[in-house]
Design a protein around this motif. Structure first.
Motif, PDB file in Angstrom:
ATOM      1  N   LYS A  41       0.849  -1.200   0.000  1.00  0.00           N
ATOM      2  CA  LYS A  41       0.000   0.000   0.000  1.00  0.00           C
ATOM      3  C   LYS A  41       0.880   1.244   0.000  1.00  0.00           C
ATOM      4  O   LYS A  41       0.956   1.991   0.964  1.00  0.00           O
ATOM      5  CB  LYS A  41      -0.952  -0.020   1.190  1.00  0.00           C
ATOM      6  N   ILE A  42       1.543   1.407  -1.147  1.00  0.00           N
ATOM      7  CA  ILE A  42       2.457   2.532  -1.335  1.00  0.00           C
ATOM      8  C   ILE A  42       1.982   3.356  -2.529  1.00  0.00           C
ATOM      9  O   ILE A  42       1.176   2.887  -3.346  1.00  0.00           O
ATOM     10  CB  ILE A  42       3.910   2.046  -1.553  1.00  0.00           C
ATOM     11  N   GLU A  43       2.488   4.558  -2.627  1.00  0.00           N
ATOM     12  CA  GLU A  43       2.050   5.474  -3.681  1.00  0.00           C
ATOM     13  C   GLU A  43       2.223   4.877  -5.081  1.00  0.00           C
ATOM     14  O   GLU A  43       1.374   5.058  -5.952  1.00  0.00           O
ATOM     15  CB  GLU A  43       2.804   6.800  -3.561  1.00  0.00           C
ATOM     16  N   GLU A  44       3.291   4.155  -5.301  1.00  0.00           N
ATOM     17  CA  GLU A  44       3.567   3.555  -6.615  1.00  0.00           C
ATOM     18  C   GLU A  44       2.446   2.600  -7.053  1.00  0.00           C
ATOM     19  O   GLU A  44       2.194   2.436  -8.247  1.00  0.00           O
ATOM     20  CB  GLU A  44       4.897   2.795  -6.567  1.00  0.00           C
ATOM     21  N   ASN A  45       1.770   1.974  -6.092  1.00  0.00           N
ATOM     22  CA  ASN A  45       0.716   1.012  -6.403  1.00  0.00           C
ATOM     23  C   ASN A  45      -0.691   1.604  -6.304  1.00  0.00           C
ATOM     24  O   ASN A  45      -1.665   0.900  -6.524  1.00  0.00           O
ATOM     25  CB  ASN A  45       0.811  -0.201  -5.468  1.00  0.00           C
ATOM     26  N   ARG A  46      -0.782   2.884  -5.980  1.00  0.00           N
ATOM     27  CA  ARG A  46      -2.093   3.507  -5.832  1.00  0.00           C
ATOM     28  C   ARG A  46      -2.689   3.803  -7.199  1.00  0.00           C
ATOM     29  O   ARG A  46      -2.002   4.203  -8.124  1.00  0.00           O
ATOM     30  CB  ARG A  46      -1.985   4.800  -5.021  1.00  0.00           C
ATOM     31  N   VAL A  47      -3.990   3.565  -7.316  1.00  0.00           N
ATOM     32  CA  VAL A  47      -4.706   3.850  -8.548  1.00  0.00           C
ATOM     33  C   VAL A  47      -5.219   5.281  -8.457  1.00  0.00           C
ATOM     34  O   VAL A  47      -6.017   5.608  -7.580  1.00  0.00           O
ATOM     35  CB  VAL A  47      -5.883   2.875  -8.759  1.00  0.00           C
ATOM     36  N   HIS A  48      -4.748   6.125  -9.342  1.00  0.00           N
ATOM     37  CA  HIS A  48      -5.173   7.524  -9.354  1.00  0.00           C
ATOM     38  C   HIS A  48      -6.465   7.656 -10.134  1.00  0.00           C
ATOM     39  O   HIS A  48      -6.696   6.941 -11.092  1.00  0.00           O
ATOM     40  CB  HIS A  48      -4.067   8.405  -9.942  1.00  0.00           C
ATOM     41  N   GLY A  49      -7.308   8.573  -9.709  1.00  0.00           N
ATOM     42  CA  GLY A  49      -8.589   8.778 -10.365  1.00  0.00           C
ATOM     43  C   GLY A  49      -9.741   8.141  -9.622  1.00  0.00           C
ATOM     44  O   GLY A  49     -10.891   8.269 -10.024  1.00  0.00           O
ATOM     45  N   CYS A  50      -9.435   7.449  -8.528  1.00  0.00           N
ATOM     46  CA  CYS A  50     -10.479   6.841  -7.710  1.00  0.00           C
ATOM     47  C   CYS A  50     -10.849   7.782  -6.577  1.00  0.00           C
ATOM     48  O   CYS A  50      -9.991   8.454  -6.010  1.00  0.00           O
ATOM     49  CB  CYS A  50     -10.003   5.507  -7.120  1.00  0.00           C
ATOM     50  N   GLN A  51     -12.125   7.791  -6.242  1.00  0.00           N
ATOM     51  CA  GLN A  51     -12.621   8.613  -5.152  1.00  0.00           C
ATOM     52  C   GLN A  51     -12.058   8.129  -3.814  1.00  0.00           C
ATOM     53  O   GLN A  51     -11.734   8.916  -2.943  1.00  0.00           O
ATOM     54  CB  GLN A  51     -14.148   8.549  -5.144  1.00  0.00           C
ATOM     55  N   SER A  52     -11.936   6.820  -3.662  1.00  0.00           N
ATOM     56  CA  SER A  52     -11.381   6.240  -2.454  1.00  0.00           C
ATOM     57  C   SER A  52      -9.946   5.785  -2.744  1.00  0.00           C
ATOM     58  O   SER A  52      -9.492   5.843  -3.883  1.00  0.00           O
ATOM     59  CB  SER A  52     -12.236   5.058  -1.993  1.00  0.00           C
ATOM     60  N   ASN A  53      -9.253   5.347  -1.717  1.00  0.00           N
ATOM     61  CA  ASN A  53      -7.897   4.836  -1.911  1.00  0.00           C
ATOM     62  C   ASN A  53      -7.967   3.414  -2.446  1.00  0.00           C
ATOM     63  O   ASN A  53      -8.666   2.564  -1.881  1.00  0.00           O
ATOM     64  CB  ASN A  53      -7.120   4.850  -0.591  1.00  0.00           C
ATOM     65  N   VAL A  54      -7.248   3.161  -3.534  1.00  0.00           N
ATOM     66  CA  VAL A  54      -7.165   1.832  -4.129  1.00  0.00           C
ATOM     67  C   VAL A  54      -5.696   1.571  -4.440  1.00  0.00           C
ATOM     68  O   VAL A  54      -5.016   2.413  -5.029  1.00  0.00           O
ATOM     69  CB  VAL A  54      -7.987   1.726  -5.437  1.00  0.00           C
ATOM     70  N   TRP A  55      -5.237   0.397  -4.020  1.00  0.00           N
ATOM     71  CA  TRP A  55      -3.877  -0.044  -4.348  1.00  0.00           C
ATOM     72  C   TRP A  55      -4.003  -1.330  -5.140  1.00  0.00           C
ATOM     73  O   TRP A  55      -4.766  -2.228  -4.778  1.00  0.00           O
ATOM     74  CB  TRP A  55      -3.071  -0.300  -3.087  1.00  0.00           C
TER      75      TRP A  55
END
Length: 142
Positions: A41-55
């Motif tokens: 659960k790091i920034e590199e694996n985060r999905v951008h464009g989602c309202q919630s946090n998604v890794w």
């Protein structure tokens, strides 16, 4: 992520008469997702464009041909259900198969296009984009 296939998901949705029941089913699917390790659960694996946090991470299996398994989690229960849909659609496929899938057609058939809020729909397509990017990377490595 899940052993559920997209065809099984279609069948389940057909058996549920209304969106509320389908939404409850999605939430139940989300509760059954394997937990993503904290170190993923790091920034590199985060999905951008989602309202919630998604890794979301990909695991390339050294099979012949190589296939990709996806593991993802969110801090929102309904999004975890959508992740289960993504897993049913993409996990266990080759990078070429992943790239060729028309996700919009699948989401329409499941009713997600019609029933998700615009923000959730954008997040869903952001996850699809991330999966496709990881598939392109996996294809380049093979």
């Amino acid at each position: 992520m899940q052993d559920l296939t997209i065809d099984e998901l279609y069948e389940e949705f057909e058996d549920l008469p209304d969106w509320d029941e389908r939404c409850d089913y999605l939430i139940d699917l989300g509760f059954n997702l394997p937990e993503l390790p904290a170190e993923a659960k790091i920034e590199e694996n985060r999905v951008h464009g989602c309202q919630s946090n998604v890794w979301l991470v990909a695991d390339i299996k050294n099979s012949t041909p190589p296939t990709v398994e996806f593991l993802a989690n969110s801090d929102a229960v309904i999004v975890n259900g959508l992740i289960a849909v993504i897993a049913a659609l993409y996990s266990g496929k080759t990078p070429q198969e992943i790239i060729a899938i028309d996700a919009q057609d699948v989401f329409k058939k499941l009713g997600l296009e019609r029933h998700l809020s615009p923000q959730r729909r954008n997040g869903l397509y952001s996850m699809v984009q991330r999966v496709r990017e990881l598939a392109v990377q996996a294809e380049a490595q093979s």
